[in-house]
Design a protein around this motif. Structure first.
Motif, PDB file in Angstrom:
ATOM      1  N   LEU A 113       0.848  -1.195   0.000  1.00 17.75           N
ATOM      2  CA  LEU A 113       0.000   0.000   0.000  1.00 17.75           C
ATOM      3  C   LEU A 113       0.879   1.238   0.000  1.00 17.75           C
ATOM      4  CD1 LEU A 113      -2.481  -1.835   0.569  1.00 17.75           C
ATOM      5  CD2 LEU A 113      -3.280  -0.019   2.080  1.00 17.75           C
ATOM      6  N   CYS A 114       0.571   2.123  -0.887  1.00 18.47           N
ATOM      7  CA  CYS A 114       1.371   3.345  -1.045  1.00 18.47           C
ATOM      8  C   CYS A 114       1.309   4.186   0.233  1.00 18.47           C
ATOM      9  CB  CYS A 114       0.842   4.153  -2.231  1.00 18.47           C
ATOM     10  SG  CYS A 114       1.622   5.753  -2.439  1.00 18.47           S
ATOM     11  N   GLU A 115       2.451   4.734   0.583  1.00 17.30           N
ATOM     12  CA  GLU A 115       2.504   5.623   1.735  1.00 17.30           C
ATOM     13  C   GLU A 115       1.802   6.938   1.395  1.00 17.30           C
ATOM     14  OE1 GLU A 115       6.531   6.085   3.071  1.00 17.30           O
ATOM     15  OE2 GLU A 115       7.008   4.008   2.527  1.00 17.30           O
ATOM     16  N   PRO A 116       1.168   7.565   2.368  1.00 20.02           N
ATOM     17  CA  PRO A 116       0.469   8.839   2.116  1.00 20.02           C
ATOM     18  C   PRO A 116       1.383   9.870   1.464  1.00 20.02           C
ATOM     19  CG  PRO A 116      -0.038   8.017   4.311  1.00 20.02           C
ATOM     20  CD  PRO A 116       1.055   7.137   3.774  1.00 20.02           C
ATOM     21  N   GLY A 117       0.878  10.528   0.423  1.00 24.45           N
ATOM     22  CA  GLY A 117       1.632  11.596  -0.234  1.00 24.45           C
ATOM     23  C   GLY A 117       2.564  11.124  -1.322  1.00 24.45           C
ATOM     24  N   LYS A 118       2.768   9.821  -1.419  1.00 25.54           N
ATOM     25  CA  LYS A 118       3.673   9.309  -2.442  1.00 25.54           C
ATOM     26  C   LYS A 118       2.922   9.031  -3.746  1.00 25.54           C
ATOM     27  CE  LYS A 118       7.840   7.410  -0.425  1.00 25.54           C
ATOM     28  NZ  LYS A 118       8.805   6.287  -0.543  1.00 25.54           N
ATOM     29  N   GLN A 119       3.675   9.143  -4.849  1.00 25.73           N
ATOM     30  CA  GLN A 119       3.148   8.868  -6.178  1.00 25.73           C
ATOM     31  C   GLN A 119       3.924   7.690  -6.785  1.00 25.73           C
ATOM     32  OE1 GLN A 119       0.491  10.369  -7.524  1.00 25.73           O
ATOM     33  NE2 GLN A 119       0.292  11.567  -5.632  1.00 25.73           N
ATOM     34  N   PRO A 120       3.368   7.069  -7.832  1.00 20.20           N
ATOM     35  CA  PRO A 120       4.063   5.928  -8.459  1.00 20.20           C
ATOM     36  C   PRO A 120       5.511   6.218  -8.826  1.00 20.20           C
ATOM     37  CG  PRO A 120       1.846   6.092  -9.317  1.00 20.20           C
ATOM     38  CD  PRO A 120       2.038   7.293  -8.440  1.00 20.20           C
ATOM     39  N   ILE A 121       5.774   7.439  -9.301  1.00 21.96           N
ATOM     40  CA  ILE A 121       7.124   7.775  -9.759  1.00 21.96           C
ATOM     41  C   ILE A 121       8.142   7.656  -8.616  1.00 21.96           C
ATOM     42  CG2 ILE A 121       6.982  10.257  -9.292  1.00 21.96           C
ATOM     43  CD1 ILE A 121       8.418   8.668 -12.476  1.00 21.96           C
ATOM     44  N   ASP A 122       7.655   7.810  -7.374  1.00 22.46           N
ATOM     45  CA  ASP A 122       8.556   7.746  -6.217  1.00 22.46           C
ATOM     46  C   ASP A 122       9.088   6.337  -5.970  1.00 22.46           C
ATOM     47  OD1 ASP A 122       8.147  10.489  -5.668  1.00 22.46           O
ATOM     48  OD2 ASP A 122       6.266  10.014  -4.650  1.00 22.46           O
ATOM     49  N   TYR A 123       8.448   5.342  -6.567  1.00 25.76           N
ATOM     50  CA  TYR A 123       8.847   3.948  -6.319  1.00 25.76           C
ATOM     51  C   TYR A 123       9.725   3.371  -7.433  1.00 25.76           C
ATOM     52  CZ  TYR A 123       5.382   3.781  -2.558  1.00 25.76           C
ATOM     53  OH  TYR A 123       4.669   4.011  -1.403  1.00 25.76           O
ATOM     54  N   ILE A 124       9.763   4.065  -8.559  1.00 28.32           N
ATOM     55  CA  ILE A 124      10.409   3.484  -9.737  1.00 28.32           C
ATOM     56  C   ILE A 124      11.896   3.219  -9.515  1.00 28.32           C
ATOM     57  CG2 ILE A 124      11.112   4.030 -12.105  1.00 28.32           C
ATOM     58  CD1 ILE A 124       8.375   5.065 -12.622  1.00 28.32           C
ATOM     59  N   SER A 125      12.558   4.093  -8.805  1.00 31.37           N
ATOM     60  CA  SER A 125      14.002   3.927  -8.607  1.00 31.37           C
ATOM     61  C   SER A 125      14.338   2.630  -7.858  1.00 31.37           C
ATOM     62  CB  SER A 125      14.579   5.131  -7.856  1.00 31.37           C
ATOM     63  OG  SER A 125      13.966   5.242  -6.574  1.00 31.37           O
TER      64      SER A 125
END
Length: 570
Positions: A113-125
């Motif tokens: 589950l995505c953390e509050p305030g985060k977007q998909p792009i934040d996980y790509i790295s």
């Protein structure tokens, strides 16, 4: 006056023709239910090549009901390929669903589950360079072999940037319908409609810090596809012609924030083009009006033999209805002997926009047009039949706006029979052993298969009944083949030559004309004409391998025996 007996005979003939068409179609096509039954009997669980790629699915559950969430999560758990991860995004709109989501995940570590305030792009790295990413924002179910099929296909290819696949609709009782058998990479179709949808994986390499996609919302596939379209071609786009995804359309409403975000991304892309545009955000379609900086002179070549009435009708409609005015007409008289026609041609020679050329040789459509091109003053050539009739005033302006684009080759129009059914909406190679017209006999108002009668797109070929091409491209392709294709298929052959030079051929529904087909020349009914037609067909089958041609604007699951996009027994 037609006698009552003849009227009755014609009525019976029409009934017979309709019955013949019906039974031919029934023999060569199947319903989707029949196709699914046949397909399931052919699917053997492929042995996994290797768990080579990580597939990550970003999912926004705002528009999902609880039952749809359950179906989606269970479809991922049922995958025959296990190297995947699903990152789930929620908002205030769907925060009340969290307890239910946790229950469905049931401690499966592949869900995050995505953390509050985060977007998909934040996980790509966090993902390796050989990962592929999918964006799901509408209710969706994955076929249990979706990821294994993608992995296996990718393992046989190199440098694939996107991989997409066919899909269909599924209801909450697991009943499937309305298959979307998509074409291969089709840039101009993509510019006007998101024909790929959300059944697509993107290479992680597309989202590095210098990428055009680095600041995009990854929950929307269309803006991503548009922004990377300039760096893609058919060599790095993999289309799997299997139904591997299922859309649930019970509720298609999205939150206003999702719609606003998508609109913003689309406006950002389209505003960079040299075109005015209109966007239907909800249905993900667009209409582009490409700018014409300098209006080129268009040389419209019209061959004719006699045919006073139809030729006059064609020329009058061009002269009187065309909004675009910078054109000349080259009427090529091929041995006319009708006094009324010759009289008319003499009068036409006095018109400032018309030049009458004489071609005193046996009929050879290719040679006649090649001959006329030498006299054309325009930088754009128009191949026009003498049995067409302009409908809408913007027809020529629309076609010119496309043909002047440097990457476009031939441009074709939307042609109707006099009874307002489709005569031409692009040419598909391989139909009937050579080539056929897309959507033939569809009603004029029809949207066609997956809306394809309503949007600009690329086809392998278009008919020369109304075709525009830049003069330098015509000459680069060597003109029409006047040796092997004197009457038929010369336009198809020409378009394929143009395409082989690296240009995209294009069809537009916004240039509309009637085509009173074969009135002037007649049909191939004599033994001599049939022999010539057979020879030209054999040439096309030999040169272009049309018997086993896989047209990128079509789909192997569709029939090759009809021109109506029905499902085939292929």
């Amino acid at each position: 006056m037609i006698s009552l007996h003849l009227k009755n005979q014609l009525k019976k003939l029409r009934v017979i023709v309709s019955l013949v068409r019906y039974y031919r179609k029934k023999r060569n096509t199947v319903s989707y239910r029949q196709w699914l039954k046949k397909e399931s009997s052919h699917i053997s669980e492929n042995k996994l090549v290797d768990s080579k790629y990580l597939f990550c699915i970003f999912c926004n559950l705002d528009s999902f009901s609880n039952l749809q969430i359950k179906l989606f999560i269970n479809s991922l758990k049922a995958q025959t390929y296990n190297y995947w991860q699903c990152i789930i995004f929620t908002s205030e709109f769907s925060s009340g669903k969290l307890p239910f989501i946790f229950k469905q995940i049931n401690s499966d570590g592949r869900f995050l589950l995505c953390e509050p305030g985060k977007q998909p792009i934040d996980y790509i790295s966090e993902f390796s360079s050989d990962s592929y990413l999918m964006c799901v924002r509408s209710p969706y179910v994955c076929a249990n072999r979706m990821l294994s099929a993608c992995n296996n296909e990718l393992s046989t290819e190199n440098d694939i940037q996107i991989v997409y696949f066919d899909d269909d609709l599924i209801d909450l009782k697991n009943r499937r319908s309305n298959p979307d058998f998509k074409p291969d990479w089709n840039l101009d179709l993509l510019l006007n409609q998101n024909y790929i949808g959300q059944s697509v994986f993107f290479s992680k390499k597309l989202f590095n810090s210098e990428s055009k996609c680095s600041n995009l919302n990854l929950l929307f596939s269309w803006p991503i596809l548009l922004n990377i379209s300039e760096q893609l071609d058919k060599s790095n786009c993999l289309h799997i012609t299997s139904v591997l995804g299922h859309e649930i359309r019970e509720n298609k409403e999205h939150s206003s924030s999702i719609i606003d975000s998508l609109k913003s991304s689309l406006l950002s892309y389209f505003s960079k083009l040299d075109a005015e545009f209109e966007i239907d955000v909800q249905n993900e379609t667009a209409r582009l009006y490409w700018n014409i900086a300098e209006e080129p002179l268009v040389s419209l070549i019209i061959p004719t033999y006699n045919g006073y009435e139809i030729t006059k009708q064609a020329i009058d409609s061009i002269l009187n209805k065309s909004n675009y005015s910078n054109f000349e007409i080259l009427l090529v008289d091929n041995n006319s002997d009708c006094a009324k026609s010759l009289n008319y041609f003499d009068k036409l020679e006095k018109h400032k926009k018309v030049t009458v050329l004489r071609y005193p040789h046996p009929f050879n459509y290719s040679a006649i047009n090649n001959f006329a091109v030498k006299y054309a003053k325009g930088s754009v050539i128009g191949l026009i039949n003498n049995d067409v009739e302009v409908i809408n005033g913007e027809w020529l302006e629309e076609m010119v706006s496309h043909v002047i684009r440097k990457d476009i080759g031939c441009v074709g129009a939307k042609l109707y029979y006099p009874n307002n059914t489709i005569q031409h909406a692009g040419v598909i190679i391989g139909l009937g052993g050579c080539a056929g017209h897309s959507h033939k006999f569809y009603a004029r108002a029809s949207s066609g298969f997956k809306n394809r009668l309503q949007v600009v797109q690329n086809y392998s070929a278009v008919t020369a009944a109304c075709l525009l091409v830049r003069k330098n491209v015509f000459e680069e392709a060597g003109g029409l083949n006047e040796k092997d294709l004197t009457v038929a298929f010369n336009d198809v052959d020409f378009c394929l030559k143009v395409e082989s030079l690296g240009y995209r051929n294009l069809w537009t529904p916004y240039a509309e004309l009637y085509h009173h087909e074969s009135i002037s020349r007649g049909f191939d009914t004599t033994p001599e004409k049939r022999a010539r037609a057979d020879k030209e067909l054999a040439y096309m089958q030999s040169k272009w391998h049309t018997l086993d041609y896989k047209d990128p604007a079509y789909n192997k699951n569709l029939t090759i025996h009809h021109e109506d996009f029905s499902i085939g027994r292929n």
